[in-house]
Design an enzyme around this catalytic site. Sequence first.
Site, short mmCIF file in Angstrom:
data_model
loop_
_atom_site.label_atom_id
_atom_site.label_comp_id
_atom_site.label_asym_id
_atom_site.label_seq_id
_atom_site.Cartn_x
_atom_site.Cartn_y
_atom_site.Cartn_z
N ALA A 76 0.76 -1.04 0.31
CA ALA A 76 0.06 0.07 -0.02
C ALA A 76 0.87 1.31 0.08
O ALA A 76 1.88 1.36 0.44
CB ALA A 76 -0.99 -0.04 1.17
N GLU A 144 2.65 -6.17 7.95
CA GLU A 144 1.57 -4.93 8.20
C GLU A 144 1.41 -4.60 9.79
O GLU A 144 1.32 -3.61 10.04
CB GLU A 144 0.30 -5.28 7.89
CG GLU A 144 -0.12 -5.16 6.26
CD GLU A 144 0.22 -6.21 5.33
OE1 GLU A 144 0.05 -6.42 4.16
OE2 GLU A 144 1.18 -7.14 5.80
#
Length: 270
Positions: A76, A144
């Site tokens: 991302a 993450e």
Amino acid sequence: MGVTSEQRFGEFVVVRRHEGLDHVAELVLDRPEAMNAVSTAMARSIADACAALGADQGVRATVLTSSHERAFCVGADLKERNSLTDAELVRQRPTARAAYTGVLELPMPVVAAVHGFALGGGFELALACDVIVADRTALVGLPEVSVGVIPGGGGTQLLPRRVGAARAAELVFSARRVEAAEARELGLVDELVEAGRDREEALALGARIAANSPVGLRAAKRALRLGQGLDLRAGLEVEDAAWRSVAFSGDRAEGVAAFNEKRKPSWPGE
């Protein structure tokens, strides 16, 4: 291997067709200035490209590649994420999800060609594919939790289906990055090739896949995907339904005839 056609989806995604690779589409992540970090605009383009590919009955195999020399995709776009308010992040979520589900739900077999960094959402894009070909520069992982979130592009569901629950938990909880050789040993990638050859080998695999019946390929993928997680009896019912969808097809008739006549099939695709 010349490019015979090219279609751009937004600024960051390209679909290419190549001379000599009939029925193979190359889906290129093309945001090299950001190592293919997935911004909102790029996510939208990935979803749009997948929708177009899914509707194209002439595509029998798709190969997901990167235009960046040192990265498949770093995940991302955290710079963009840092600028979003909570309300904007909530509104952006369906767009982000659509990119990953777009790849996951492509009806034909999909091969990922991975080199360099494939981290977070980048690795999740590869996990959404059916086969991952990686070169020896590949560095994969789902880090993450190290930035306060979780894998949200399918990683918590796709990784344990590949490597088992305990191994997936270790990889997700530790946020560690895995080099190519160990990634192959653990089953995080399926084929390991020499540095710089991931795209070439993935396209070659795509061509081998695309030589087969398009009806058979799509039905086999449905059976493989829908049968995951079911008990054996239920899985065999999924398989039987997929078999029935091809048993009386033109492709089945042509395949049997070609076998008996000792010639290459000419698939009608129906």
